[in-house]
Scaffold this motif. Structure first.
Motif, PDB file in Angstrom:
ATOM      1  N   LEU B  19       0.854  -1.185   0.000  1.00  0.00           N
ATOM      2  CA  LEU B  19       0.000   0.000   0.000  1.00  0.00           C
ATOM      3  C   LEU B  19       0.890   1.236   0.000  1.00  0.00           C
ATOM      4  O   LEU B  19       1.935   1.251   0.639  1.00  0.00           O
ATOM      5  N   ILE B  22       1.600   4.264   3.530  1.00  0.00           N
ATOM      6  CA  ILE B  22       1.471   3.696   4.872  1.00  0.00           C
ATOM      7  C   ILE B  22       2.678   2.836   5.206  1.00  0.00           C
ATOM      8  O   ILE B  22       3.043   1.950   4.435  1.00  0.00           O
ATOM      9  N   VAL B  56       2.876  -2.323   4.321  1.00  0.00           N
ATOM     10  CA  VAL B  56       1.720  -3.192   4.437  1.00  0.00           C
ATOM     11  C   VAL B  56       1.391  -3.763   3.064  1.00  0.00           C
ATOM     12  O   VAL B  56       1.170  -2.999   2.121  1.00  0.00           O
ATOM     13  N   ASP B  59      -3.053  -6.939   0.577  1.00  0.00           N
ATOM     14  CA  ASP B  59      -4.197  -7.623   1.168  1.00  0.00           C
ATOM     15  C   ASP B  59      -3.884  -8.189   2.550  1.00  0.00           C
ATOM     16  O   ASP B  59      -4.449  -9.191   2.982  1.00  0.00           O
ATOM     17  N   GLU B  60      -2.994  -7.487   3.232  1.00  0.00           N
ATOM     18  CA  GLU B  60      -2.503  -7.981   4.522  1.00  0.00           C
ATOM     19  C   GLU B  60      -3.098  -7.158   5.662  1.00  0.00           C
ATOM     20  O   GLU B  60      -3.244  -5.944   5.554  1.00  0.00           O
ATOM     21  N   HIS B  61      -3.409  -7.818   6.739  1.00  0.00           N
ATOM     22  CA  HIS B  61      -3.865  -7.099   7.929  1.00  0.00           C
ATOM     23  C   HIS B  61      -2.705  -6.285   8.475  1.00  0.00           C
ATOM     24  O   HIS B  61      -1.578  -6.761   8.515  1.00  0.00           O
ATOM     25  N   LEU B  62      -3.005  -5.064   8.897  1.00  0.00           N
ATOM     26  CA  LEU B  62      -1.970  -4.173   9.428  1.00  0.00           C
ATOM     27  C   LEU B  62      -1.163  -4.853  10.528  1.00  0.00           C
ATOM     28  O   LEU B  62       0.071  -4.790  10.542  1.00  0.00           O
ATOM     29  N   GLN B  83       0.079  -2.052  19.118  1.00  0.00           N
ATOM     30  CA  GLN B  83       0.004  -0.816  18.351  1.00  0.00           C
ATOM     31  C   GLN B  83      -0.182   0.333  19.325  1.00  0.00           C
ATOM     32  O   GLN B  83      -1.052   0.279  20.181  1.00  0.00           O
ATOM     33  N   VAL B 118       2.522   3.695  11.305  1.00  0.00           N
ATOM     34  CA  VAL B 118       1.846   3.153  12.479  1.00  0.00           C
ATOM     35  C   VAL B 118       2.900   2.562  13.402  1.00  0.00           C
ATOM     36  O   VAL B 118       3.686   1.715  12.978  1.00  0.00           O
TER      37      VAL B 118
END
Lengths: 253, 253
Positions: B19, B22, B56, B59-62, B83, B118
């Motif tokens: 992405l 991010i 990221v 299609d991956e979870h953060l 997090q 993040v």
DNA sequence: AAATAATGTGTTTTTGTTACACAATGTAGG
DNA sequence: CCTACATTGTGTAACAAAAACACATTATTT
């Protein structure tokens, strides 16, 4: 249909203005008639309710996006805002199909991409807010925290997390300055705490502890008009309140 | 130069996999020789130090990105990850020029765009980690928390925020399961707390409180080999520890 | 064998939290 | 106008938690 063109442009050309893949969603808390309220928007298309949200402009600070979005929805400046969590599940918007009937929009369009959203919660003085829908919504109104409808995507979960986060913060920071009018009574402040914590607190112990924080100033006036004995009015000592916000408290029921 | 090709591909074509805008940065805490340590990477080009980070996948979870990045740096599974904050200042990487001498890279390239990052912090067992640099770095090693060098961008600030966040969490959750070896002594656990809190704690009161949490199991063995009286060994009761992590504690010095 | 430095354990003091009772006062209803 | 009622204002006793503190024990070093 000027407004419709505006929303169409937004959906088709948003990537010219905003960062892709990143959104901001805000849980805006207010306090009215002894109830905690949340500001929600109703979608144009599906009629579903959702949290007020928006996107981050290409050269804008993330926090400023949240401030801007809030200002647009509430017509208010200087609100208390806190970033509380990011939601990054790639499936969180899996039923995003409300736009697909729009001319010119495809599955590859900006708005149809996956979005990671940053959650903020805001505390605002209910009476000063004039709720205002955004270009994608037809209605904007307060909902009682106990009567929240089914929201789109993961917004119910975001709201629950925000409330939990606010609840936990009560042990470390005072609350009230942003949620209550300038002058308020001790019972009003207590009800605010009880509403957020969803828990009864002993009246005398609450007052003792609150006053011990040293951030309240008791006025000579009393609140008249209501039935029964007239309670004193208080207001926050802004300097001491802000000092408490910076330093944190040890405060727990 | 296989590795150089790999890093060049990554810099030029990362947007096919990840992405945009991010990133994830992790503050990896370890505990060794009575000191809190942080894992840092040294950049190939500029030689500056930075936090381990990454991007990221589409299609991956953060959270999974953070897990993946950590695994790559430490060769470890099942680490504690949390997090703690997003950093969204558009100027946070304003001196991002370390890539510009790369053939084919322009100011409009994916990697040169603005990134919102993040922040996660991780707690890992020092002895089980084998630090490993990534494609963009030449070295990966532990640094004492009190001797952190100047890091790139806003990474010093991210690190400080992570430590502060960890510190605050000590009042609500136990710590140690992920930072200490399976068996440890009470003085070791106390030193861990003192190091994180940067504060002396009374030995007897610490033990009393810790044992009262009901998450520790005292073994029949003692730790031998060191000078002086041999202390008992303890280990965490995993079930009770996890219960405490879920429920939260009231624990404050 | 004695000195040293650390561990193991329990008591006292202080502080904070919880539980609880009664007097004062403004409004509403008779 | 007077009384009943509901709510506010205030203080104290019981209990729980945190902080301060002292002395006996033990493995190593000298």
């Amino acid at each position: 249909m000027e407004r419709d063109k505006e929303s169409k442009d937004f959906l088709l050309k948003g990537d010219q203005t905003y960062l892709s893949h990143i959104s901001v969603d805000s849980v805006i808390f207010g306090f009215h008639e002894d109830q905690l309220k949340v500001l929600l928007l109703k979608w144009k298309g599906s009629g579903q309710w959702c949290l007020p949200g928006g996107f981050v402009m290409k050269d804008e600070h993330l926090d400023d996006s949240a401030i801007r979005i809030l200002k647009e929805r509430t017509n208010m400046e200087s609100i208390y805002l806190k970033q509380f969590q990011v939601f990054g599940d790639p499936q969180r918007e899996r039923k995003k199909n409300e736009f697909l009937n729009l001319q010119g929009l495809t599955k590859n369009s900006w708005i149809m991409q996956r979005f990671i959203t940053v959650g903020y919660y805001a505390l605002v003085e209910f009476s000063k807010v004039t709720p205002e829908p955004d270009v994608l919504s037809v209605e904007c109104k307060w909902w009682d925290i106990h009567k929240i409808p089914k929201l789109i995507y993961d917004h119910n979960s975001i709201l629950a997390t925000a409330l939990d986060s606010l609840r936990r913060s009560l042990n470390d920071y005072p609350v009230g300055y942003n949620l209550l009018p300038e002058k308020f009574t001790m019972p009003e402040l207590q009800t605010l705490y009880e509403t957020i914590l969803d828990k009864a607190i002993d009246r005398r112990n609450f007052q003792k502890k609150m006053l011990a924080l040293g951030i309240l100033e008791r006025l000579k006036e009393r609140k008249t008009g209501g039935a029964h004995k007239a309670p004193f009015l208080y207001r926050f000592d802004k300097k001491k309140y802000e000092k408490a916000m910076k330093q944190g408290l040890k405060f727990g029921f």
